[in-house]
Design a protein around this motif. Structure first.
Motif, mmCIF file in Angstrom:
data_model
loop_
_atom_site.group_PDB
_atom_site.id
_atom_site.type_symbol
_atom_site.label_atom_id
_atom_site.label_comp_id
_atom_site.label_asym_id
_atom_site.label_seq_id
_atom_site.Cartn_x
_atom_site.Cartn_y
_atom_site.Cartn_z
ATOM 1 N N GLY A 1 54.042 17.449 -36.191
ATOM 2 C CA GLY A 1 55.395 17.531 -36.762
ATOM 3 C C GLY A 1 55.360 17.138 -38.234
ATOM 4 N N SER B 1 48.416 20.524 -29.457
ATOM 5 C CA SER B 1 48.839 19.887 -30.706
ATOM 6 C C SER B 1 50.343 19.616 -30.663
ATOM 7 C CB SER B 1 48.506 20.804 -31.880
ATOM 8 O OG SER B 1 49.004 20.250 -33.088
ATOM 9 N N THR B 2 50.742 18.428 -31.140
ATOM 10 C CA THR B 2 52.177 18.082 -31.240
ATOM 11 C C THR B 2 52.508 17.721 -32.684
ATOM 12 O OG1 THR B 2 51.640 15.810 -30.614
ATOM 13 C CG2 THR B 2 52.308 17.302 -28.839
#
Length: 213
Positions: free
Chosen positions: A207, A204-205
């Motif tokens: 933000g 997962s990235t």
């Protein structure tokens, strides 16, 4: 009357003298003239047989032995070169099907003889096994690997494998189905063992995009 000959039970076919004699009282009063007969020994009947296994497997061999009464060394041959070949008394299985053999002998103490036999040659076992693999969600499938065991007669095969998973398949386990290709594959009974492709969740990235003030 009595008679003898030089021939014995194991004398070769041919002509042998039968030498007669007479015995009795007053034989000394006779001038005896003897006339030989002829004993003709003919060749015995050949009972040549071929002793081989009833069944074989592609890639194997068998050694033929011969039974019965016959002269000399039998000559073995095959009329099905696509299934079996012969070198001396050795039979090599080079295909699948009915291996037809014949043998013959020249005349000698026994008459010329012939014999026939058939061997059922089955497919050889071949095992194709896919190795397990893994990748993350969204990535392309890796190059699959595996093993092929059981090749005989100098045969060689190429390995390939497929899976139902695509780059967008959800995380989980998917079968890797192997196949083999190559010359003479039809002479094998192929057993395939699937591998497992494990698709793991991608990193997962996440933000949060908010104003700084």
């Amino acid at each position: 009357f009595a008679a003898t000959t030089t021939a014995t039970a194991t004398s070769a076919p041919g002509a042998y003298p039968i030498t007669p004699t007479a015995s009795g009282a007053n034989l000394a009063d006779y001038s005896v003239t003897s006339s030989n007969g002829t004993l003709t020994v003919t060749a015995g009947a050949s009972t040549l047989g071929i002793d081989v296994p009833a069944a074989g497997v592609y890639g194997g061999t068998a050694t033929a032995t011969f039974t019965g009464n016959y002269s000399g060394t039998p000559v073995l041959s095959s009329s099905t070169a696509a299934v079996c070949t012969v070198t001396g008394a050795t039979v090599s299985y080079v295909g699948v099907g009915a291996c037809a053999l014949s043998a013959s002998t020249a005349a000698g103490n026994y008459a010329a003889g012939t014999a026939a036999a058939t061997i059922a040659v089955a497919k050889a076992p071949l095992t194709v096994t896919a190795a397990d693999a893994s990748r993350v969600y969204g990535a392309a499938n890796p190059v699959f690997t595996g093993t092929i065991t059981g090749a005989v007669n100098g045969d060689s095969f190429s390995f390939a494998a497929t899976t139902t998973a695509t780059a967008t398949s959800a995380p989980g386990a998917y079968p890797i189905t192997p196949t083999a290709s190559g010359t003479n594959l039809a002479d094998y009974s192929v057993t395939s063992t699937n591998g497992t492709l494990t698709v793991t969740a991608g990193a997962s990235t996440l933000g949060i995009d908010v104003p700084a003030a």
